[in-house]
Write a protein that holds these residues in place. Structure first.
Motif, PDB file in Angstrom:
ATOM      1  N   ALA A   1      -5.746  -7.987   0.212  1.00 45.15           N
ATOM      2  CA  ALA A   1      -5.944  -9.054  -0.773  1.00 45.15           C
ATOM      3  C   ALA A   1      -6.565 -10.288  -0.117  1.00 45.15           C
ATOM      4  O   ALA A   1      -6.381 -10.541   1.073  1.00 45.15           O
ATOM      5  CB  ALA A   1      -4.610  -9.422  -1.418  1.00 45.15           C
ATOM      6  N   LYS A   2      -7.317 -11.036  -0.913  1.00 45.94           N
ATOM      7  CA  LYS A   2      -7.958 -12.261  -0.428  1.00 45.94           C
ATOM      8  C   LYS A   2      -6.908 -13.238   0.077  1.00 45.94           C
ATOM      9  O   LYS A   2      -5.787 -13.277  -0.420  1.00 45.94           O
ATOM     10  CB  LYS A   2      -8.772 -12.883  -1.568  1.00 45.94           C
ATOM     11  CG  LYS A   2      -9.604 -14.079  -1.158  1.00 45.94           C
ATOM     12  CD  LYS A   2     -10.425 -14.580  -2.335  1.00 45.94           C
ATOM     13  CE  LYS A   2     -11.266 -15.781  -1.937  1.00 45.94           C
ATOM     14  NZ  LYS A   2     -12.082 -16.268  -3.086  1.00 45.94           N
ATOM     15  N   ALA A   3      -7.262 -13.982   1.128  1.00 47.00           N
ATOM     16  CA  ALA A   3      -6.330 -14.946   1.714  1.00 47.00           C
ATOM     17  C   ALA A   3      -5.768 -15.864   0.632  1.00 47.00           C
ATOM     18  O   ALA A   3      -6.501 -16.385  -0.209  1.00 47.00           O
ATOM     19  CB  ALA A   3      -7.035 -15.773   2.791  1.00 47.00           C
ATOM     20  N   GLY A   4      -4.452 -16.063   0.624  1.00 49.72           N
ATOM     21  CA  GLY A   4      -3.788 -16.886  -0.378  1.00 49.72           C
ATOM     22  C   GLY A   4      -3.272 -16.102  -1.565  1.00 49.72           C
ATOM     23  O   GLY A   4      -2.577 -16.658  -2.417  1.00 49.72           O
ATOM     24  N   THR A   5      -3.625 -14.805  -1.641  1.00 52.14           N
ATOM     25  CA  THR A   5      -3.143 -13.955  -2.735  1.00 52.14           C
ATOM     26  C   THR A   5      -2.399 -12.761  -2.150  1.00 52.14           C
ATOM     27  O   THR A   5      -2.462 -12.495  -0.956  1.00 52.14           O
ATOM     28  CB  THR A   5      -4.296 -13.461  -3.619  1.00 52.14           C
ATOM     29  OG1 THR A   5      -5.121 -12.564  -2.842  1.00 52.14           O
ATOM     30  CG2 THR A   5      -5.149 -14.625  -4.097  1.00 52.14           C
ATOM     31  N   MET A   6      -1.713 -12.037  -3.028  1.00 48.83           N
ATOM     32  CA  MET A   6      -0.969 -10.859  -2.602  1.00 48.83           C
ATOM     33  C   MET A   6      -1.272  -9.695  -3.549  1.00 48.83           C
ATOM     34  O   MET A   6      -1.513  -9.909  -4.740  1.00 48.83           O
ATOM     35  CB  MET A   6       0.537 -11.135  -2.608  1.00 48.83           C
ATOM     36  CG  MET A   6       1.006 -12.086  -1.527  1.00 48.83           C
ATOM     37  SD  MET A   6       0.776 -11.410   0.140  1.00 48.83           S
ATOM     38  CE  MET A   6       1.981 -10.094   0.096  1.00 48.83           C
ATOM     39  N   PRO A   7      -1.263  -8.490  -3.044  1.00 42.54           N
ATOM     40  CA  PRO A   7      -1.465  -7.341  -3.933  1.00 42.54           C
ATOM     41  C   PRO A   7      -0.250  -7.133  -4.828  1.00 42.54           C
ATOM     42  O   PRO A   7       0.863  -7.561  -4.503  1.00 42.54           O
ATOM     43  CB  PRO A   7      -1.645  -6.175  -2.961  1.00 42.54           C
ATOM     44  CG  PRO A   7      -0.945  -6.597  -1.717  1.00 42.54           C
ATOM     45  CD  PRO A   7      -1.107  -8.086  -1.637  1.00 42.54           C
ATOM     46  N   ASN A   8      -0.451  -6.467  -5.962  1.00 42.53           N
ATOM     47  CA  ASN A   8       0.626  -6.195  -6.911  1.00 42.53           C
ATOM     48  C   ASN A   8       1.109  -4.751  -6.768  1.00 42.53           C
ATOM     49  O   ASN A   8       0.341  -3.861  -6.397  1.00 42.53           O
ATOM     50  CB  ASN A   8       0.145  -6.424  -8.350  1.00 42.53           C
ATOM     51  CG  ASN A   8      -0.297  -7.858  -8.571  1.00 42.53           C
ATOM     52  OD1 ASN A   8       0.337  -8.798  -8.100  1.00 42.53           O
ATOM     53  ND2 ASN A   8      -1.400  -8.040  -9.290  1.00 42.53           N
ATOM     54  N   VAL A   9       2.382  -4.547  -7.085  1.00 44.20           N
ATOM     55  CA  VAL A   9       2.918  -3.190  -7.077  1.00 44.20           C
ATOM     56  C   VAL A   9       2.250  -2.393  -8.194  1.00 44.20           C
ATOM     57  O   VAL A   9       2.123  -2.866  -9.327  1.00 44.20           O
ATOM     58  CB  VAL A   9       4.443  -3.196  -7.270  1.00 44.20           C
ATOM     59  CG1 VAL A   9       4.980  -1.772  -7.386  1.00 44.20           C
ATOM     60  CG2 VAL A   9       5.114  -3.915  -6.116  1.00 44.20           C
ATOM     61  N   CYS A  10       1.801  -1.200  -7.869  1.00 44.70           N
ATOM     62  CA  CYS A  10       1.113  -0.356  -8.841  1.00 44.70           C
ATOM     63  C   CYS A  10       2.070   0.000  -9.979  1.00 44.70           C
ATOM     64  O   CYS A  10       3.162   0.517  -9.748  1.00 44.70           O
ATOM     65  CB  CYS A  10       0.604   0.912  -8.169  1.00 44.70           C
ATOM     66  SG  CYS A  10      -0.189   2.083  -9.290  1.00 44.70           S
ATOM     67  N   SER A  11       1.642  -0.290 -11.213  1.00 39.02           N
ATOM     68  CA  SER A  11       2.502  -0.019 -12.365  1.00 39.02           C
ATOM     69  C   SER A  11       2.550   1.468 -12.706  1.00 39.02           C
ATOM     70  O   SER A  11       3.475   1.930 -13.375  1.00 39.02           O
ATOM     71  CB  SER A  11       1.999  -0.807 -13.578  1.00 39.02           C
ATOM     72  OG  SER A  11       0.648  -0.444 -13.886  1.00 39.02           O
TER      73      SER A  11
END
Length: 381
Positions: A173-183
């Motif tokens: 993920a781009k710096a400052g963001t986080m990936p999300n758990v796959c739904s």
């Protein structure tokens, strides 16, 4: 073993033992039947031969703990008229056919695994969990000269691997963001679904491609993969005695793992350049040394070079034929246990291309006085 064997044959009945019989009881029962019905003791007796074969087949299953367990499980589920799958229609005949199809499609599979997923039909599960992942194995090549392959050498190897991206620290993920758990897979990276109404089939989640995470705003450096190619040089010790084409495994020096997983391994393929004098025969070194006709006929003591640069003296007995091999112990390659193999010295008798008149006269006189038997007499010519 055929499906019919699993479903219809009662191996306990064949051997005349109970279903809870011990391994020793099974062995004794088989030996008793085998002695009484062995073909050698009952020539031309078809009934005895059939009984012997049935007992042998039953013993091969019941004497093996793993096969016996699989056989018992199969008999419990499918024996006695067939197994009734939930929702199956068509009576015992249809259920029996379903069992036949199941075993036909599962030849060579472990029955425990087969039954484990049988009752998950029509569901999607996320039991695998997103745990540590082992790093990838990396392969490299190195070229050694002949001496280094025999003695061993530490060499630098340049490798290209996919380590964690420095910009996103492996998240993708781009710096400052986080990936999300796959739904879709709830972070497990795997989905399980019914196949053909019977089997539960697990496969990597198509939405997160097995990562368990979905990146909404990908890292511009690694394009959301979380991995970045890197080139690094590693010093690798090549052991003494390696051969051309040998593949050496260096544990834990491959790609980095994910989520705390162990790193992969490094595999180094060794190429060995040929030597102008020496060769290899296993751990032994080989060398061909020319000798004169006089040395072969009269005997001599000659000096032979070794790979280390020193020389070793070899005694040539009189009457030595062309191609004879002598052994210089301890002058070969280093074995894996640290001891030295041998140097195999093959002599090659050199015939002079030109002779002086005196030399010709001497040889003619030798031929007359030696009075040797015809060496081609056994050929009948």
């Amino acid at each position: 073993m055929s499906t019919k064997d699993w479903l219809e044959k009662d191996y306990y009945k064949v051997l005349g033992v109970s279903k809870d019989a011990s391994a020793e009881d099974i062995k004794k029962a088989f030996r008793k039947i085998a002695r009484a019905n062995h073909p050698d003791q009952n020539p031309d007796n078809a009934a005895a031969e059939k009984r012997f074969k049935e007992a042998s087949e039953a013993n091969s299953v019941l004497s093996d703990p793993k096969k016996r367990k699989e056989y018992d499980d199969a008999r419990r589920l499918f024996g006695g008229g067939g197994f009734r799958f939930p929702g199956a229609a068509g009576g015992a005949g249809r259920a029996q056919q379903t069992a036949e199809d199941l075993f036909r499609n599962a030849q060579g599979a472990d029955l425990g695994d087969l039954f484990g997923g049988l009752f998950n039909r029509g569901t999607r599960t996320t039991t695998h969990g997103r745990g540590p992942r082992r790093g990838t194995d990396v392969e490299g090549e190195v070229t050694l000269d002949f001496v280094d392959s025999v003695e061993g050498k530490t060499v630098p190897i340049q490798m290209v691997s996919t380590d964690a991206c420095n910009a996103c620290h492996g998240t993708g993920a781009k710096a400052g963001t986080m990936p999300n758990v796959c739904s879709t897979c709830q972070g497990s990276g795997m989905t399980t679904s019914a196949s053909g109404g019977m089997f539960a089939v697990s496969e990597p989640c198509p939405d997160c491609r097995g990562r368990g995470l979905v990146v909404e705003d990908p890292c511009p450096v690694c394009a959301g993969s979380g991995r970045a190619k890197s080139t690094k040089t590693m010093q690798v010790r090549i052991p003494a005695g390696v051969t051309d084409g040998q593949r050496i495994r260096i544990k834990g020096k491959g790609g980095a793992g994910e989520n705390g997983g162990a790193p992969g391994d490094l595999y180094v393929i060794v190429h060995v350049q040929p030597h102008p004098l020496f060769g290899r025969s296993g751990d032994n070194l080989t060398v061909t040394v020319p000798i004169t006709f006089a040395e072969a006929a009269l005997g001599a003591e000659i000096e032979v070079p070794t790979l280390s640069g020193s020389k070793v003296r070899i005694k040539i007995p009189e009457g030595t034929p062309n191609g004879r091999t002598f052994r210089a112990r301890g002058k070969g390659a280093t074995r894996s246990d640290g001891t030295k193999a041998d140097l195999l010295v093959t002599v090659e008798v050199v015939v002079p291309a030109h002779l002086t008149e005196d030399a010709k006269s001497a040889l003619q006189a030798f031929a007359q006085t030696a009075d040797e038997p015809d060496p081609r007499a056994r050929l009948g010519v």
